[in-house]
Design a protein around this motif. Structure first.
Motif, PDB file in Angstrom:
ATOM      1  N   ILE A 117       0.846  -1.183   0.000  1.00 41.93           N
ATOM      2  CA  ILE A 117       0.000   0.000   0.000  1.00 41.93           C
ATOM      3  C   ILE A 117       0.888   1.242   0.000  1.00 41.93           C
ATOM      4  CG2 ILE A 117      -0.209   0.221   2.525  1.00 41.93           C
ATOM      5  CD1 ILE A 117      -3.048   0.598  -0.041  1.00 41.93           C
ATOM      6  N   PHE A 118       0.452   2.253  -0.758  1.00 38.78           N
ATOM      7  CA  PHE A 118       1.140   3.536  -0.866  1.00 38.78           C
ATOM      8  C   PHE A 118       0.115   4.617  -0.622  1.00 38.78           C
ATOM      9  CE2 PHE A 118       3.043   0.369  -3.534  1.00 38.78           C
ATOM     10  CZ  PHE A 118       4.413   0.527  -3.420  1.00 38.78           C
ATOM     11  N   ALA A 119       0.540   5.745  -0.007  1.00 42.08           N
ATOM     12  CA  ALA A 119      -0.385   6.848   0.249  1.00 42.08           C
ATOM     13  C   ALA A 119       0.309   8.172  -0.043  1.00 42.08           C
ATOM     14  CB  ALA A 119      -0.887   6.814   1.682  1.00 42.08           C
ATOM     15  N   THR A 120      -0.406   9.066  -0.693  1.00 38.38           N
ATOM     16  CA  THR A 120       0.104  10.380  -1.070  1.00 38.38           C
ATOM     17  C   THR A 120      -0.701  11.452  -0.360  1.00 38.38           C
ATOM     18  OG1 THR A 120       0.721   9.536  -3.239  1.00 38.38           O
ATOM     19  CG2 THR A 120       0.533  11.916  -3.010  1.00 38.38           C
ATOM     20  N   LYS A 121       0.017  12.392   0.255  1.00 44.88           N
ATOM     21  CA  LYS A 121      -0.662  13.474   0.951  1.00 44.88           C
ATOM     22  C   LYS A 121      -1.364  14.399  -0.040  1.00 44.88           C
ATOM     23  CE  LYS A 121       2.663  13.637   4.795  1.00 44.88           C
ATOM     24  NZ  LYS A 121       3.632  14.491   5.525  1.00 44.88           N
ATOM     25  N   GLU A 122      -2.301  15.183   0.527  1.00 37.15           N
ATOM     26  CA  GLU A 122      -3.054  16.139  -0.283  1.00 37.15           C
ATOM     27  C   GLU A 122      -2.095  17.113  -0.950  1.00 37.15           C
ATOM     28  OE1 GLU A 122      -6.772  19.294   0.169  1.00 37.15           O
ATOM     29  OE2 GLU A 122      -5.728  18.543   1.946  1.00 37.15           O
ATOM     30  N   VAL A 135       0.194  -5.024   3.576  1.00 36.00           N
ATOM     31  CA  VAL A 135      -1.120  -5.249   4.183  1.00 36.00           C
ATOM     32  C   VAL A 135      -1.426  -6.733   4.080  1.00 36.00           C
ATOM     33  CG1 VAL A 135      -3.580  -4.685   4.145  1.00 36.00           C
ATOM     34  CG2 VAL A 135      -1.876  -2.950   3.507  1.00 36.00           C
ATOM     35  N   LYS A 136      -1.876  -7.298   5.182  1.00 32.99           N
ATOM     36  CA  LYS A 136      -2.197  -8.717   5.209  1.00 32.99           C
ATOM     37  C   LYS A 136      -3.533  -8.971   4.499  1.00 32.99           C
ATOM     38  CE  LYS A 136      -1.671  -8.742   9.698  1.00 32.99           C
ATOM     39  NZ  LYS A 136      -1.616  -9.196  11.115  1.00 32.99           N
ATOM     40  N   VAL A 137      -3.780 -10.233   4.229  1.00 28.51           N
ATOM     41  CA  VAL A 137      -4.998 -10.581   3.485  1.00 28.51           C
ATOM     42  C   VAL A 137      -6.263 -10.218   4.232  1.00 28.51           C
ATOM     43  CG1 VAL A 137      -3.888 -12.425   2.190  1.00 28.51           C
ATOM     44  CG2 VAL A 137      -4.931 -12.936   4.402  1.00 28.51           C
ATOM     45  N   ASP A 138      -6.181 -10.027   5.569  1.00 27.82           N
ATOM     46  CA  ASP A 138      -7.376  -9.631   6.311  1.00 27.82           C
ATOM     47  C   ASP A 138      -7.589  -8.126   6.316  1.00 27.82           C
ATOM     48  OD1 ASP A 138      -5.417  -8.721   8.008  1.00 27.82           O
ATOM     49  OD2 ASP A 138      -5.999  -9.986   9.721  1.00 27.82           O
ATOM     50  N   GLY A 139      -6.740  -7.365   5.610  1.00 27.87           N
ATOM     51  CA  GLY A 139      -6.919  -5.927   5.494  1.00 27.87           C
ATOM     52  C   GLY A 139      -6.197  -5.116   6.536  1.00 27.87           C
ATOM     53  N   THR A 140      -5.476  -5.737   7.441  1.00 32.27           N
ATOM     54  CA  THR A 140      -4.725  -4.992   8.460  1.00 32.27           C
ATOM     55  C   THR A 140      -3.272  -4.880   8.051  1.00 32.27           C
ATOM     56  OG1 THR A 140      -4.249  -6.988   9.723  1.00 32.27           O
ATOM     57  CG2 THR A 140      -6.281  -5.811  10.262  1.00 32.27           C
ATOM     58  N   MET A 141      -2.671  -3.777   8.412  1.00 33.52           N
ATOM     59  CA  MET A 141      -1.281  -3.531   8.061  1.00 33.52           C
ATOM     60  C   MET A 141      -0.349  -4.403   8.906  1.00 33.52           C
ATOM     61  SD  MET A 141      -1.323   0.609   7.612  1.00 33.52           S
ATOM     62  CE  MET A 141       0.377   0.619   7.042  1.00 33.52           C
ATOM     63  N   VAL A 142       0.710  -4.892   8.264  1.00 30.34           N
ATOM     64  CA  VAL A 142       1.717  -5.662   9.009  1.00 30.34           C
ATOM     65  C   VAL A 142       2.327  -4.781  10.094  1.00 30.34           C
ATOM     66  CG1 VAL A 142       3.938  -6.870   8.838  1.00 30.34           C
ATOM     67  CG2 VAL A 142       2.177  -7.172   7.053  1.00 30.34           C
TER      68      VAL A 142
END
Length: 885
Positions: A117-122, A135-142
């Motif tokens: 997962i990657f995220a860019t600020k406004e 991110v794990k398969v259950d949707g939570t971040m490692v």
């Protein structure tokens, strides 16, 4: 050329794999959290092609989806490669997890690969908030990370599946830039990876502070499948599939959603394990499903790119797949089908249909048959293949010569109208209709089952305005009535004066006006009756409760005894008569219990059975000629046909029965067992010369008149008439006998009121009160019988061989050999019934005879040796078949 496009249904999408929330914490802001702070940002993955392939929008240029055909070179023998493209990446089925497996919701967790997962600020164009976090398969971040509004009120996310690891370094960019996927698939297709990417919109912190972040993945590569299209006609197995000379790697900018392929070419292969080689005689089957899918770098396919297919035998075929603007496009599926354009040329096609028995009796309903449909390859070896077939046409023939297309009613059912084909015959059964009927039983069952009449039904009003007759038809049990009226003396609700006092004729020795009842008929109603009773019935107790009620006669038809029948109801007065020992019968009516079908005919055509007819036997098939059905079987692929013809035999119609008999000019039906019989001639020769006068014959209807023979003068026109013409009848009322008058005269107009000349009269027919027909019908003229010969307007009239009722002993003669039907006309001979010699100068009556050949004869006598009209003396009883007015 036979080729087809093959598509595969999309798998269901990722739906709600995780339902976690974003948590945040700052020094001075209100914290909104429903889970522990340390949980960090959570994600929900969804919508990996979660709609079916047919509904996916076509987002690429139209040329991407065009079907192309490329000949296969080498040991090809007519093989070609058919290329088809559909939107989306389409797995065939979901096996156990492997590296090259098409990824979707159902196997995402099983594969157990994290995504990045990657995220860019406004306002930023680089991944500067999150970078390559797993991110794990259950949707939570490692490694959980919190989203703090103070750091950025909006975030835009990018994702790559699977996340890079030591064996698969997909993401090659450095921290602080947007992610770029570097995809370089291995040569072995079994190690290819289905790369998924996601590029989200910007999410507001306030909207998602306690909500899951939705991630919608799509496929970044082109999935390539290989399948067998049409049967290749080869007994071969595919050992290896190769894609050669294509661009082997590339980079994908997730932010711009663009691929940049490398310039280096590479070969890729899928080799089947020993024993698992794919047979080519399985049509429409994908060869590389499961872990064999090629996931290729989207590109303009180089001109020298090709596909090579190697068989277990060592033979191989090659087809060009590049150049001419051909592309592999991200997020689509390219299928290469191996088909045989010369399939039909390389095969012999066979279809046969057989039946061990093709002719069936009317009551044999099961007609089995078999169909064999297959093809056989000519080379390289004889491989037999089932070929589907269908019944494409039914044909019917009622005469064995003329055929009509369409499924006939004689086919009651078919076990199946199609088959898969094969070298073994497929058995089917056609069910033929058994159209044998006991019509007599069916008619009488219908009479008994008919709803009982409600109230008391006035038979003179069932068709609208009141109209009377000497015969009334009843087709259901119940209570009925009819008015005491002379024959058809009421019509359309008013007196029908012409029926009893015709205006178009003057009284004479050959015609009378007015007619006689118990007295001369001058009005429609009969008066003076004190009693009504059944004078005769063919079926005991079918009619009861006969009584006079005012101006009507009432009676009841009993349901329990319902069947075809005739009943004679008469009215009497109380005046005794010493001469004949009976009371005066003022008038009588014929109640004919039968089906309404007998009068179902058109104006100007005959009723369908003689007056008073009742069946003793009526059975047979509804068809009287052997009938046929022909089936056409068509091989689906080739259109080749085979036919089988079946014949169903007819059972001859056995139709017999009893009719009522009539003397010419009389309304009263006669039957041999009826008490209404001819008087036995007495020993006095003078008595033999006498019949009743017309007035007495009507007055004493239950005592029929003597025949009249003039033995002393056989050259006169004595006709053996049933009634005398007396001087009194001609002139002034009180009848008396005059031999000179009687010998040479007869009445012409008893059934046709204005006919004073006999045969040849063409004036308007005026039905009289003596006509024995029911309402709307009358006795026909001779020429009208031609309408029976000409088909009766398609509604068959039955003219049974009822014979003739003898005048002297009241027995029936020639029954089963001939039938005799009165016309309304008379004529002086020549001709005589039952004699070979020719008589001239005798009055007679044209009649219809039906000979032993069962043809209707109008122009010859019974022996068919005299070419002149047949006639019959009026004392004999013949049948009447009436014609509709």
């Amino acid at each position: 050329m036979k080729s087809r496009n093959f598509k595969f249904a999309l798998m269901a999408a990722f739906v709600g794999l995780a339902s976690f929330v974003v948590t945040s914490c700052t020094d001075n802001e209100t914290v909104k959290e429903t889970q522990k702070v340390e949980d960090g940002i959570s994600f929900a993955v969804s919508d990996i092609q979660n709609i079916n392939e047919a509904s996916l929008p076509k987002t690429k240029a139209p040329s991407v989806y065009e079907t192309t055909f490329t000949p296969l070179e080498g040991d090809a023998q007519g093989l070609e490669l058919v290329e088809t493209t559909v939107e989306g990446v389409n797995p065939v089925y979901i096996p156990a997890a492997t590296r090259a497996l098409v990824t979707d919701m159902s196997n995402f967790a099983t594969i157990n690969k994290n995504f990045a997962i990657f995220a860019t600020k406004e306002g930023s164009t680089a991944a500067n908030y999150l970078y390559n976090e797993q991110v794990k398969v259950d949707g939570t971040m490692v490694n959980p990370v919190k989203w703090k509004k103070s750091e950025s009120s909006k975030l835009k996310f990018f994702a790559v599946h699977p996340a890079k690891d030591g064996s698969n370094p997909l993401v090659t960019t450095t921290s602080g830039t947007n992610p770029v996927v570097n995809y370089s698939p291995e040569a072995n297709a079994k190690k290819h990876i289905d790369v998924l990417v996601a590029n989200t919109e910007a999410f507001n912190y306030d909207d998602y502070v306690s909500q899951k972040i939705p991630i919608r993945f799509s496929h970044a590569t082109t999935a390539v499948y290989f399948k067998v299209g049409s049967d290749l006609s080869y007994n071969q197995k595919v050992k290896k599939i190769e894609i050669r000379n294509v661009l082997g790697s590339g980079t994908y900018d997730i932010a711009t959603k663009t691929w940049t392929p490398s310039t280096t070419k590479k070969n890729f292969a899928l080799e089947f394990d020993s024993g698992d080689e794919f047979p080519t005689n399985i049509s429409n089957k994908v060869m590389n499903d499961g872990d064999g899918v090629f996931f290729m770098v989207p590109q303009d396919i180089p001109a020298d790119a090709d596909v090579k297919i190697t068989f277990l035998s060592g033979n191989s075929v090659v087809a060009k797949i590049g150049g001419n603007g051909k592309k592999w496009v991200a997020g689509t599926t390219r299928t290469y089908s191996i088909s045989n354009s010369k399939d039909e040329l390389d095969r012999e096609f066979h279809i046969t249909a057989k039946a061990a028995k093709t002719t069936f009796n009317y009551d044999e309903t099961n007609a089995p048959f078999t169909v064999t449909s297959y093809s056989k390859s000519l080379k390289p070896s004889s491989i037999e293949k089932p070929e589907p077939w269908t019944i494409t046409k039914y044909e019917f023939s009622a005469d064995g010569t003329t055929w009509t297309e369409g499924k006939p009613s004689m086919v009651a059912a078919m076990s199946s109208e199609s088959g898969n084909g094969g070298t073994s015959a497929e058995a089917r059964v056609m069910t033929l209709a058994n159209d044998y009927h006991d019509y007599k039983a069916e008619r009488e069952a219908a009479l008994k089952a008919a709803p009982e009449a409600t109230g008391t039904v006035d038979l003179s009003k069932v068709n609208g305005p009141q109209e009377t007759a000497n015969c009334y038809i009843v087709s259901a049990s119940g209570k009925y009535s009819f008015p005491m009226v002379y024959g058809n003396a009421i019509k359309n609700g008013v007196d029908n004066t012409e029926a009893f006092n015709p205006s178009g004729i003057n009284g004479s020795a050959v015609a009378i006006n007015p007619f006689w009842g118990a007295t001369k008929i001058t009005g429609s109603k009969i008066t003076g009756a004190t009693k009504a009773e059944v004078l005769w019935s063919s079926t005991p107790d079918i009619v009861s409760d006969v009584a006079i009620n005012g101006d009507n006669v009432e009676f009841k038809v009993n349901k329990a005894n319902m069947k075809e029948a005739s009943v004679i109801i008469g009215i009497k007065n109380s005046e005794p008569d010493g001469s004949y020992g009976v009371g005066n019968v003022l008038w009588s009516w014929h109640i004919w219990i039968t089906s309404k079908d007998v009068v179902d005919t058109d104006n100007g055509y005959f009723m369908r059975e003689p007056l008073g007819f009742r069946h003793t036997k009526w059975q047979g098939t509804s068809y009287q000629q052997d009938r046929k059905v022909r089936l056409t079987f068509t091989q689906t692929r080739t259109g080749k046909t085979a036919q089988v013809e079946f014949t169903q035999k007819a059972a001859s119609m056995e139709r017999e029965g009893e009719a009522m008999y009539y003397q010419q000019g009389r309304k009263d039906p006669l039957y041999p067992t009826s008490p209404m019989a001819l008087q036995t001639p007495g020993p006095n020769p003078d008595a033999l010369r006498r019949g009743f006068t017309l007035i007495n014959s009507v007055k004493y209807a239950s005592v029929m008149a003597r025949p009249r023979k003039l033995w002393s003068n056989p050259t006169t026109k004595g006709n053996w008439d049933w009634m005398t013409i007396s001087t009194g009848d001609i002139g002034n009322g009180e009848p008396y006998y005059s031999e000179s008058v009687v010998a040479n005269t007869t009445y012409f107009n008893l059934w046709d009121a204005n006919n004073g000349q006999g045969h040849g009269y063409t004036g308007t027919f005026v039905k009289t009160v003596y006509d024995p027909s029911p309402v709307g019908f009358r006795v026909p003229r001779l020429a009208e019988f031609e309408k029976i010969n000409n088909g009766n307007n398609g509604k068959e009239a039955f003219t049974p061989l009822t014979g003739v009722l003898k005048y002297d002993d009241f027995t029936v003669k020639n029954k089963g050999t001939n039938g005799y039907y009165w016309s309304s006309e008379k004529k002086i001979g020549p001709g005589n019934f039952g004699e070979s010699e020719v008589y001239t100068g005798y009055y007679g009556l044209f009649a219809l005879a039906r000979g032993s050949q069962k043809d209707l004869v109008l122009k010859k006598d019974v022996h068919s040796v005299h070419n002149f009209p047949m006639f019959q003396n009026m004392a004999w009883g013949a049948s009447v078949i009436s014609i509709k007015e």
